[in-house]
Design a protein around this motif. Structure first.
Motif, PDB file in Angstrom:
ATOM      1  N   VAL A 311       0.841  -1.192   0.000  1.00 54.88           N
ATOM      2  CA  VAL A 311       0.000   0.000   0.000  1.00 54.88           C
ATOM      3  C   VAL A 311       0.877   1.243   0.000  1.00 54.88           C
ATOM      4  CG1 VAL A 311      -1.787   1.271   1.254  1.00 54.88           C
ATOM      5  CG2 VAL A 311      -1.811  -1.229   1.233  1.00 54.88           C
ATOM      6  N   ASP A 312       0.458   2.252  -0.755  1.00 51.61           N
ATOM      7  CA  ASP A 312       1.183   3.519  -0.828  1.00 51.61           C
ATOM      8  C   ASP A 312       2.641   3.310  -1.263  1.00 51.61           C
ATOM      9  OD1 ASP A 312      -1.080   4.884   0.012  1.00 51.61           O
ATOM     10  OD2 ASP A 312      -0.535   4.683   2.128  1.00 51.61           O
ATOM     11  N   GLY A 313       2.855   2.323  -2.125  1.00 52.32           N
ATOM     12  CA  GLY A 313       4.205   2.095  -2.643  1.00 52.32           C
ATOM     13  C   GLY A 313       5.141   1.419  -1.685  1.00 52.32           C
ATOM     14  N   HIS A 314       4.628   0.912  -0.563  1.00 53.96           N
ATOM     15  CA  HIS A 314       5.476   0.247   0.422  1.00 53.96           C
ATOM     16  C   HIS A 314       5.238  -1.269   0.417  1.00 53.96           C
ATOM     17  CE1 HIS A 314       5.608   4.339   2.393  1.00 53.96           C
ATOM     18  NE2 HIS A 314       6.887   3.993   2.361  1.00 53.96           N
ATOM     19  N   ARG A 315       6.297  -1.989   0.675  1.00 53.93           N
ATOM     20  CA  ARG A 315       6.206  -3.431   0.879  1.00 53.93           C
ATOM     21  C   ARG A 315       6.401  -3.710   2.365  1.00 53.93           C
ATOM     22  NH1 ARG A 315       8.799  -6.964  -3.545  1.00 53.93           N
ATOM     23  NH2 ARG A 315       6.743  -6.409  -4.382  1.00 53.93           N
ATOM     24  N   PHE A 316       5.540  -4.558   2.934  1.00 56.02           N
ATOM     25  CA  PHE A 316       5.571  -4.810   4.380  1.00 56.02           C
ATOM     26  C   PHE A 316       6.046  -6.233   4.676  1.00 56.02           C
ATOM     27  CE2 PHE A 316       2.549  -1.379   3.872  1.00 56.02           C
ATOM     28  CZ  PHE A 316       2.820  -0.548   4.948  1.00 56.02           C
ATOM     29  N   GLN A 317       6.792  -6.360   5.746  1.00 52.22           N
ATOM     30  CA  GLN A 317       7.161  -7.662   6.300  1.00 52.22           C
ATOM     31  C   GLN A 317       7.090  -7.559   7.815  1.00 52.22           C
ATOM     32  OE1 GLN A 317      10.978  -8.820   4.693  1.00 52.22           O
ATOM     33  NE2 GLN A 317      10.020  -9.844   2.956  1.00 52.22           N
ATOM     34  N   VAL A 318       6.705  -8.673   8.465  1.00 58.53           N
ATOM     35  CA  VAL A 318       6.508  -8.683   9.906  1.00 58.53           C
ATOM     36  C   VAL A 318       7.156  -9.943  10.478  1.00 58.53           C
ATOM     37  CG1 VAL A 318       4.816  -8.706  11.789  1.00 58.53           C
ATOM     38  CG2 VAL A 318       4.358  -7.390   9.699  1.00 58.53           C
ATOM     39  N   PHE A 319       7.706  -9.841  11.670  1.00 59.22           N
ATOM     40  CA  PHE A 319       8.191 -11.020  12.371  1.00 59.22           C
ATOM     41  C   PHE A 319       7.848 -10.886  13.848  1.00 59.22           C
ATOM     42  CE2 PHE A 319      11.568  -7.934  12.778  1.00 59.22           C
ATOM     43  CZ  PHE A 319      12.135  -8.154  14.026  1.00 59.22           C
ATOM     44  N   ILE A 320       7.808 -12.024  14.538  1.00 59.09           N
ATOM     45  CA  ILE A 320       7.587 -12.011  15.980  1.00 59.09           C
ATOM     46  C   ILE A 320       8.858 -12.488  16.678  1.00 59.09           C
ATOM     47  CG2 ILE A 320       5.096 -12.372  15.802  1.00 59.09           C
ATOM     48  CD1 ILE A 320       5.576 -15.317  16.581  1.00 59.09           C
ATOM     49  N   THR A 321       9.065 -12.011  17.875  1.00 62.54           N
ATOM     50  CA  THR A 321      10.247 -12.377  18.649  1.00 62.54           C
ATOM     51  C   THR A 321       9.963 -12.204  20.125  1.00 62.54           C
ATOM     52  OG1 THR A 321      12.611 -11.915  18.966  1.00 62.54           O
ATOM     53  CG2 THR A 321      11.185 -10.023  18.523  1.00 62.54           C
ATOM     54  N   ASP A 322      10.734 -12.914  20.934  1.00 63.92           N
ATOM     55  CA  ASP A 322      10.654 -12.687  22.380  1.00 63.92           C
ATOM     56  C   ASP A 322      11.942 -12.050  22.898  1.00 63.92           C
ATOM     57  OD1 ASP A 322      12.320 -14.857  22.110  1.00 63.92           O
ATOM     58  OD2 ASP A 322      11.422 -16.030  23.724  1.00 63.92           O
ATOM     59  N   LEU A 323      12.746 -11.504  21.983  1.00 62.62           N
ATOM     60  CA  LEU A 323      13.934 -10.773  22.404  1.00 62.62           C
ATOM     61  C   LEU A 323      13.514  -9.457  23.042  1.00 62.62           C
ATOM     62  CD1 LEU A 323      16.163 -11.473  19.289  1.00 62.62           C
ATOM     63  CD2 LEU A 323      16.694 -12.162  21.636  1.00 62.62           C
ATOM     64  N   PRO A 324      14.056  -9.094  24.198  1.00 64.59           N
ATOM     65  CA  PRO A 324      13.564  -7.922  24.930  1.00 64.59           C
ATOM     66  C   PRO A 324      14.235  -6.616  24.541  1.00 64.59           C
ATOM     67  CG  PRO A 324      15.133  -9.112  26.287  1.00 64.59           C
ATOM     68  CD  PRO A 324      15.008  -9.898  25.013  1.00 64.59           C
ATOM     69  N   ASP A 325      15.168  -6.616  23.607  1.00 66.51           N
ATOM     70  CA  ASP A 325      15.928  -5.412  23.266  1.00 66.51           C
ATOM     71  C   ASP A 325      14.992  -4.282  22.849  1.00 66.51           C
ATOM     72  OD1 ASP A 325      17.778  -3.534  21.898  1.00 66.51           O
ATOM     73  OD2 ASP A 325      19.217  -5.161  22.187  1.00 66.51           O
ATOM     74  N   ASP A 326      15.258  -3.072  23.350  1.00 61.08           N
ATOM     75  CA  ASP A 326      14.429  -1.916  23.005  1.00 61.08           C
ATOM     76  C   ASP A 326      14.731  -1.369  21.617  1.00 61.08           C
ATOM     77  OD1 ASP A 326      13.127  -1.960  25.447  1.00 61.08           O
ATOM     78  OD2 ASP A 326      14.626  -0.666  26.407  1.00 61.08           O
ATOM     79  N   ASP A 327      15.890  -1.717  21.044  1.00 60.92           N
ATOM     80  CA  ASP A 327      16.290  -1.206  19.729  1.00 60.92           C
ATOM     81  C   ASP A 327      15.647  -2.076  18.654  1.00 60.92           C
ATOM     82  OD1 ASP A 327      17.482  -0.208  17.483  1.00 60.92           O
ATOM     83  OD2 ASP A 327      19.546  -0.300  18.254  1.00 60.92           O
ATOM     84  N   ILE A 328      14.464  -1.654  18.187  1.00 62.88           N
ATOM     85  CA  ILE A 328      13.759  -2.483  17.209  1.00 62.88           C
ATOM     86  C   ILE A 328      14.456  -2.468  15.854  1.00 62.88           C
ATOM     87  CG2 ILE A 328      11.546  -2.234  18.386  1.00 62.88           C
ATOM     88  CD1 ILE A 328      10.752  -0.202  16.238  1.00 62.88           C
ATOM     89  N   ALA A 329      15.201  -1.410  15.542  1.00 61.77           N
ATOM     90  CA  ALA A 329      15.953  -1.392  14.291  1.00 61.77           C
ATOM     91  C   ALA A 329      17.020  -2.492  14.303  1.00 61.77           C
ATOM     92  CB  ALA A 329      16.591  -0.029  14.070  1.00 61.77           C
ATOM     93  N   TYR A 330      17.651  -2.693  15.450  1.00 59.36           N
ATOM     94  CA  TYR A 330      18.627  -3.775  15.586  1.00 59.36           C
ATOM     95  C   TYR A 330      17.946  -5.130  15.444  1.00 59.36           C
ATOM     96  CZ  TYR A 330      21.065  -7.393  18.204  1.00 59.36           C
ATOM     97  OH  TYR A 330      21.594  -8.591  18.595  1.00 59.36           O
ATOM     98  N   LEU A 331      16.795  -5.303  16.089  1.00 65.69           N
ATOM     99  CA  LEU A 331      16.083  -6.574  16.012  1.00 65.69           C
ATOM    100  C   LEU A 331      15.658  -6.883  14.584  1.00 65.69           C
ATOM    101  CD1 LEU A 331      13.842  -6.407  19.218  1.00 65.69           C
ATOM    102  CD2 LEU A 331      16.005  -7.638  18.901  1.00 65.69           C
ATOM    103  N   GLU A 332      15.236  -5.847  13.843  1.00 67.62           N
ATOM    104  CA  GLU A 332      14.831  -6.072  12.455  1.00 67.62           C
ATOM    105  C   GLU A 332      16.035  -6.433  11.596  1.00 67.62           C
ATOM    106  OE1 GLU A 332      14.325  -5.488   8.385  1.00 67.62           O
ATOM    107  OE2 GLU A 332      15.448  -4.001   9.556  1.00 67.62           O
ATOM    108  N   ALA A 333      17.183  -5.779  11.839  1.00 66.59           N
ATOM    109  CA  ALA A 333      18.394  -6.126  11.097  1.00 66.59           C
ATOM    110  C   ALA A 333      18.834  -7.553  11.419  1.00 66.59           C
ATOM    111  CB  ALA A 333      19.507  -5.135  11.425  1.00 66.59           C
ATOM    112  N   LEU A 334      18.650  -7.949  12.682  1.00 65.09           N
ATOM    113  CA  LEU A 334      18.977  -9.313  13.075  1.00 65.09           C
ATOM    114  C   LEU A 334      18.115 -10.311  12.312  1.00 65.09           C
ATOM    115  CD1 LEU A 334      20.524 -11.203  15.091  1.00 65.09           C
ATOM    116  CD2 LEU A 334      18.549 -10.956  16.598  1.00 65.09           C
ATOM    117  N   GLN A 335      16.827 -10.059  12.215  1.00 60.81           N
ATOM    118  CA  GLN A 335      15.935 -10.958  11.492  1.00 60.81           C
ATOM    119  C   GLN A 335      16.261 -10.968  10.000  1.00 60.81           C
ATOM    120  OE1 GLN A 335      13.899 -13.210  12.252  1.00 60.81           O
ATOM    121  NE2 GLN A 335      12.712 -13.556  10.410  1.00 60.81           N
ATOM    122  N   ARG A 336      16.616  -9.827   9.459  1.00 65.55           N
ATOM    123  CA  ARG A 336      16.941  -9.754   8.036  1.00 65.55           C
ATOM    124  C   ARG A 336      18.189 -10.563   7.700  1.00 65.55           C
ATOM    125  NH1 ARG A 336      19.167  -4.948   6.662  1.00 65.55           N
ATOM    126  NH2 ARG A 336      17.828  -4.029   8.255  1.00 65.55           N
TER     127      ARG A 336
END
Length: 444
Positions: A311-336
């Motif tokens: 939607v609106d030219g964006h592609r979305f991806q989602v993942f779930i985790t139980d890692l407690p780190d507050d840095d979600i950018a780091y968590l997303e890079a980890l999943q990637r």
């Protein structure tokens, strides 16, 4: 025949003496000896021997693994080692190798796993403990070109097998693998749980003491697998399907909540990509306490075909985790980073998995296990014996630079000396690698 002015003129004869090829594959076999893998496999296979004479079946497995690491794709390619007894000693015949793989039943597989785990502990102590334990779970398709037991059609309309594999991201080691029919489902919780148990046997660490992370795409998204991770005290990071509720949650994220995604090394922002936590926008009550959902939206690359979820030219991806780190950018890079598993699967296919040699399913499972051993021996060679560019080299380059090198075997008194061509560009790397294996053998 007209000669090429750019090449030296040759006179070809067949009177060379004591010339050896594939000398770097001896390094792989020596490393298995130095780490105790050969002795462990010998003990593991001892109960399968029906007579006292003949070849040690653990040694046969190591020779097969060395041949696979060398690039062999069939059992008969053990001849590469067998035809050079001055370099590799007495190597089993092809029928003996077949019988060895045929003897690898369920109890033998468990004993082999224990031998691999012990050798891995030695490799980590001799090389380097990665200190960061992310295990990638992924499946792949192996095509069968003939009728083989339990081969079946798969979702990509090909015919063969659908093995499930696990790799350690930090080192590239192939921890475990389960051979499955081609029609085995992606979301098969029982297979993922079994593989998780086999992975934990292989890791020389305690997940109750240090953090272990199971990472996968949505093919592992089952309550059974996630619950098993929680029970084993293993963290998880798993792709989440873009169902209608998930898609609606992504679209309802306030603009102020999106923040820039970062590159894999975490040093720079990724252009056109943002992340946001959407845990509060979803009902995750069926998942373990502490489960979080994180979304990424990005601009598709030029020419990419958008889908109804974009939607609106964006592609979305989602993942779930139980890692407690507050840095979600780091968590997303980890999943990637899960994408690196695709390359490891490619390397494993280049190290024995591309072809399953038998019509018998049990022999093919034994071959898969031997291919995992070969893959690990190459990983340990990079970790322990090599530096610089070669420490990151893929199997094809290692074979060209090191494993397939040639040399001359010279005997003086009671000593046998392998003399590698002094003008070979990687001669120093190969000689140093042999010396490092000798030091490991002395230390162990």
């Amino acid at each position: 025949m007209k000669s090429n002015a750019g090449r030296p003129r040759l006179t070809v004869t067949g009177d060379g003496k004591n010339v050896a090829s594939h000398v770097g594959s001896r390094l792989v076999a020596d490393l298995a000896d130095a780490l105790g893998l050969t002795a462990g496999l010998s003990e593991a296979m001892a109960p399968t021997r029906q007579r006292r004479g003949g070849h040690d079946r653990g040694q046969v497995l190591v020779d097969l693994a060395a041949a696979i690491a060398d690039g062999g794709e069939t059992i008969s390619e053990l001849v590469v080692l067998r035809d050079q007894p001055d370099l590799f000693g007495k190597v089993a015949s092809t029928p003996t190798a077949w019988r060895t793989l045929e003897a690898v039943d369920g109890p033998a597989l468990e004993r082999i796993a224990e031998a691999r785990a012990a050798a891995r502990a030695q490799a980590w102590s001799a090389g380097r403990d990665p200190g960061f334990y992310v295990v990638d779970f992924d499946a792949t398709l192996v095509i069968a070109h003939s009728e083989k037991e339990r081969a079946a059609a798969n979702y990509k309309h090909t015919f063969g097998f659908h093995p499930l594999l696990a790799f350690l991201d930090a080192t590239g080691e192939a921890l475990a693998g389960i051979l499955r029919p081609g029609n085995a489902g992606s979301n098969t919780a029982a297979d993922h749980v079994t593989l998780l148990d086999e992975v934990l046997v292989q890791l020389p660490i305690d997940p109750n003491v240090v953090e272990v992370i199971a990472r996968a795409d949505s093919g592992a998204l089952t309550h059974g697998f996630v619950d098993a991770c929680r029970q084993a005290n293993v963290r998880f990071s798993i792709g989440f399907d873009l169902t209608e509720p998930v898609r609606s949650a992504c679209l309802s994220v306030p603009k102020t909540r999106w923040r820039p995604a970062v590159t894999a090394d975490g040093t720079d922002e990724r252009d056109g990509a943002e992340v946001a936590e959407i845990t509060d926008l979803l009902n995750l009550s069926r998942w373990p306490a502490g489960t979080r959902a994180i979304a990424r939206r990005e601009e598709p690359h030029p020419g990419a075909q958008l889908t109804f979820t974009d939607v609106d030219g964006h592609r979305f991806q989602v993942f779930i985790t139980d890692l407690p780190d507050d840095d979600i950018a780091y968590l997303e890079a980890l999943q990637r980073g899960r994408g690196r598993a695709e390359k490891l699967i490619s390397n494993l296919k280049d190290t024995g998995l591309r072809n399953l040699p038998s019509a018998d399913f049990a022999i093919n499972q034994a071959w898969l296990t031997t291919a995992l051993i070969a893959h690990d021996l190459l990983a340990w060679t990079r970790m322990i014996c090599l530096d610089g560019e070669l420490a990151r080299a893929e199997p094809k380059k290692l074979r060209y630079c090191l494993l397939h090198a040639a040399g001359i075997i010279a005997r003086t008194g009671r000593r046998t000396r392998l003399r590698i061509a002094e003008n070979w560009p990687w001669v120093t790397d190969l000689v140093h690698a042999f010396h490092r294996v000798e030091l490991i053998a002395l230390r162990v």
